[in-house]
Design a protein around this motif. Sequence first.
Motif, PDB file in Angstrom:
ATOM      1  N   GLY A 236      -1.117 -39.157 -55.200  1.00 38.78           N
ATOM      2  CA  GLY A 236      -1.877 -39.430 -54.190  1.00 38.78           C
ATOM      3  C   GLY A 236      -2.247 -38.148 -53.477  1.00 38.78           C
ATOM      4  N   GLU A 237      -3.455 -38.262 -52.424  1.00 33.80           N
ATOM      5  CA  GLU A 237      -3.517 -37.149 -51.680  1.00 33.80           C
ATOM      6  C   GLU A 237      -2.707 -37.110 -50.343  1.00 33.80           C
ATOM      7  N   SER A 238      -2.363 -38.588 -49.968  1.00 30.11           N
ATOM      8  CA  SER A 238      -1.686 -38.592 -48.958  1.00 30.11           C
ATOM      9  C   SER A 238      -0.268 -37.927 -48.721  1.00 30.11           C
ATOM     10  N   GLU A 239       0.288 -37.983 -50.049  1.00 28.44           N
ATOM     11  CA  GLU A 239       1.739 -37.244 -50.104  1.00 28.44           C
ATOM     12  C   GLU A 239       1.464 -35.674 -50.337  1.00 28.44           C
TER      13      GLU A 239
ATOM     14  N   ASP B 104       7.431 -49.352 -43.751  1.00 27.21           N
ATOM     15  CA  ASP B 104       7.132 -48.057 -43.423  1.00 27.21           C
ATOM     16  C   ASP B 104       6.701 -48.011 -42.114  1.00 27.21           C
ATOM     17  N   THR B 105       5.997 -48.817 -41.292  1.00 31.45           N
ATOM     18  CA  THR B 105       5.586 -48.889 -39.821  1.00 31.45           C
ATOM     19  C   THR B 105       6.841 -48.889 -38.858  1.00 31.45           C
TER      20      THR B 105
ATOM     21  N   LYS C  49       9.253 -45.860 -39.195  1.00 31.42           N
ATOM     22  CA  LYS C  49       8.796 -44.759 -38.593  1.00 31.42           C
ATOM     23  C   LYS C  49       8.690 -44.800 -37.161  1.00 31.42           C
TER      24      LYS C  49
ATOM     25  N   TRP D 297       9.404 -40.450 -53.259  1.00 27.65           N
ATOM     26  CA  TRP D 297       8.258 -40.116 -52.878  1.00 27.65           C
ATOM     27  C   TRP D 297       8.070 -39.971 -51.498  1.00 27.65           C
ATOM     28  N   SER D 298       8.941 -40.622 -50.555  1.00 27.90           N
ATOM     29  CA  SER D 298       8.709 -40.864 -49.327  1.00 27.90           C
ATOM     30  C   SER D 298       9.598 -39.990 -48.388  1.00 27.90           C
TER      31      SER D 298
ATOM     32  N   ASP E 282       7.725 -37.232 -46.078  1.00 29.58           N
ATOM     33  CA  ASP E 282       7.045 -38.026 -44.832  1.00 29.58           C
ATOM     34  C   ASP E 282       8.086 -38.287 -43.672  1.00 29.58           C
ATOM     35  N   TYR E 283       8.985 -38.913 -44.076  1.00 20.83           N
ATOM     36  CA  TYR E 283       9.821 -39.393 -43.206  1.00 20.83           C
ATOM     37  C   TYR E 283      10.747 -38.314 -42.491  1.00 20.83           C
TER      38      TYR E 283
END
Lengths: 411, 296, 354
Positions: free
Chosen positions: A46-49, A244-245, A248, A260-261, A264-265
């Motif tokens: 994906g693009e978001s990662e 996820d929300t 975060k 994969w996360s 981001d975290y």
Amino acid sequence: MKKMMLRSLVLLLLLLSAAAVPVFAGAAAEPAEPEAVTFSLWTQEGESEGVYQWIEALADNYMAADPNVTIEVVRKDTEALREDFQTASLAGDPPELLWTVGDQAGPFTAAGLIRPVDDLYDVSKFVESVVMDGNTYAVPISAGNHLMLLYNKDLVSKAPETTDEFIAAAKAATKGDTFGLVYNMTEPFWLVPWLGGFGGKVFAEDGLTPTLNTQAMIDTLQFLHDLKFKHAVTPIESDYATMDTLFKEGKAAMLINGDWSLSDYAGVLGDKLGVARLPKVTATGKYPAPYTAGKYFMVAEGVEGPVLEAIEGFIGYVTSADIQNEMLETFKRLPGLLSGLNAPAITVDPILKGSASQLAVGTPQPTVVEMRANWDAMKPEMNAVLSGTTSPADAAANMQSAAEAGVRALQ
Amino acid sequence: MEQNSNVIISGFKWFFAPRRRSDSPFKRMIIHIILIALCVAAVYPVLRIVSVSLRPGNRLLSTSLQLIPDDATFESFRIVLQKRDFLLWIWNSLLITITTSLLGVTIASISAYGVSRWHFPGRKAGMIFLLATQMIPAAMLMVPIYILSIKLGLVNSWRGVVIAYSVSSVPFSIWILKGYYDTIPVELEQAAMIDGTTRLGAFYRVVLPLSTPSLAIAFLFNFTQVWNDFLIARIILQRAEFFTWPLGLQRMQGQFQTQWGEFAAASLMVSVPVMILFQLSSKWLISGLTLGSVKG
Amino acid sequence: MGALTAQIVRSSLSEVLGTIFAVAAGIVVLELVLYVILKRKLQWRFSLPIMLVSPALIGLLLLVLYPILYNILLSFSNMSLRRFTVERGLTYGFAEAWNNLKIIFSEPVLKQQKFFPVLFRTFLWTFIQVFFHVTIGMMIALLLNRPMKLRGFYRTLLLFPWAIPQIIAVLAWRGEFNYQYGLFNLLIQKFGGQSINWMSDPFWNYVAINLTNIWLGVPFMTVILLGGLQSIDPSYYEAAEMDGAGKLMGFRLITIPLMKPITTPAIILGVIWTFNQFNVPYFINQFELETSDILVTALFRAAFEYNRYGFASMFALIIFIILLGFSLAYIKITKFSFGFDKAGGGTPLQAVGE
């Protein structure tokens, strides 16, 4: 007014005729260099990662180094990639190279759509790949895709070692609008690690026959049920976006999520992010065994000659030590190259260290087509148990019969 | 029981009485309240998208019912406009949508005239065929259309989409245009023809101008259909330079993760052209959408 | 990489406009050929309407004929992932078609549920949807059909659901059914109720899907019905009132029958679109509950998740046949004539034309 509309229609037609000239002129003037090689690479990153952009950059670098090669990178959704690859193969024009999740090798080999890749890379230097009938069908890019325990150090001081500690820690952290534990309660991908911890497997020894109606499955479902109803440490319903929300926002002490996360975290929580192995199941003394898969290259059946050479070159480039290390550092993904797993970064970086430690007890995700029947059988029953409408024993029995029906449908 | 149903019926009568000049203020107020409630229901989900788009960070969800978050920011809009290829997607979508809608409406307007004015054999079967095209489950079109476009070399080019989009809304357009033409008295054309114009001249000078409302609605319908299409676009337009907005938005979603703020911001922006079009055609919307006509 | 550059603008503009021009040129050629054959050679009296209709007809045939034929071909095969090509055991024939039919009606379509429960649920879904679309649509249309302040404003807002791209609206609705964060549960809690498991409870999930689609479908129906209402001559009501008929009676005796030429096609289209509605039941059903699947979502899963190509093609044909049967029966029962009985034109005008 109406007149004007009509006039503009006529005008448009005139414009069209003017515009058509360059089209037909332009079509013929395509320069064709004899040695040029073009291949398509489909990926589901994906693009978001940020991984998709990275792949494009890799392709650009490779094209710059070898001007004869043109790589067309196409992004597709994971499921769309599988469907479209099958359809394109049916039409006789599949993309030559795929960068995708390992379990898709199952359907692709069942339909004979990808070729063995033993001759394209040195199998001994990489982590275990997809082997069927003595042939390797995929080149590992990254190892992992595995779930692990993430925790917020503000809310949990130290990662729990056993499920008893885990439950205690979760209970202690659950107060107000803060949950002790969140995970994706809608996807059986989050169930299978615990199934392994309770000593179960989704397939019998043959790797094809579903074995879902087992004591291990009942124990697993009971465990998840208890987390929600008895210990009350999880939300009532939680899908990926919810967990996820919550994590975060700092409203969840512990989270189960995949590699994969991590980047981001790490960005959101910074030093507060802890990463560890899922705790040992007290009742069995076993570690939960999340599925490991990672990302792989697969090559379409029938690719040969200069195109295959170009693909081999590109695969060699992406799986080289430098690029593997870049991937490790940028995206916190463990490399498929074995020597990369000894990189100093992994032992120094606590996040990667936790991830690698989890990977060590993971189990390869089954790639056979029949796994689809298992996933589809587990999903609604897991949800039914977690909504309290079905008992774990009934759910396990239903899973088994649904999976058997699914396997029949796949014949 | 009897009593009860009488009360209900009289309430119903009172309420739905058509066009009364002398409604009591109370009744008018009730009607306005009901309409306002319905409007809120119609708009609310959209407002929630607005709220997500204004939220900083990457949060889809929030327990607050507040529509404008305290820390509202236009950051997501800025990212979508500056860092994504949003303008390219919009350009591609606008180009393909406007051109194919014009072509589609042109084709439909001509065909509908034939269906409306002549008792040629097979006319009823033709109308049922149009209806039948709507009955094919879309999922079943995907594989054959993909194979066809690969075989014809239409993948990654605009040619295939132009053809597919131009005809995809023709069935519905013919239905509403035919319905509208039916309401135009033939005598008008006859008069024009007595004045010396041809049959097609009468269609062009008399029928078409009178049909502006339903032409506008056919265009609107074509436009929304093509604008929102994902099915055909996904099959044919695979390279980034061809992306229309549904493909672009899809690409913004990761396997597990999505930047919801940006997704919401982009969603709102792509809704704008359709809303503008709805607003522009609103005066024709009611009269132009004729599936059949009331005798009166 | 993918930014909007002058180069891309030029190339897309010229290709799109060029193709449109090519299509237009094709139509002109087609018309000339038809003109020469039908009018000059055969001197057929229907040559003009045939010429008018042919571009749409040929375009549609191009778009749907190949997929339909391909679909029929596949429904006569045993194609699946393991029998993907002829070399790998793919065969065609009546035996395969019969086998596909047999499986559809005797074995679970997906996991546990067989064909008829899914069919029943699809009928129920279609009925609920069309019923609410028409009744709520009629109610709003009646309210909007009165002279009052802010009418245009209300109308604009009420059409909102139609103007929003469907998939985006569906995702927004799905968010509202979230257990923690969704509007519905937050409201329920505010009034002291028990939160609902919208996603995991089969009944409530079905309700959620229905609510979403009612929201989506009402505006279209409202507009159609409002158009009909506005074209009813008020003198009918005045006459009825003079005859002593009440308002409700007027509604029943005047509005409903006069609206029939509009409601009949609207209902037929509504049924077809609802029956084949994919986005709402597929995306709202986040947990993939089998109990929320209707025929087209089950078909999608069979075709693309299980790759039962032969089976799924036969399944699609059955859906098509059901809808065709319904439409023909409904047209027959309501004596719907496509407006052909009164289409002013036809013969008298022909005389002038020739």
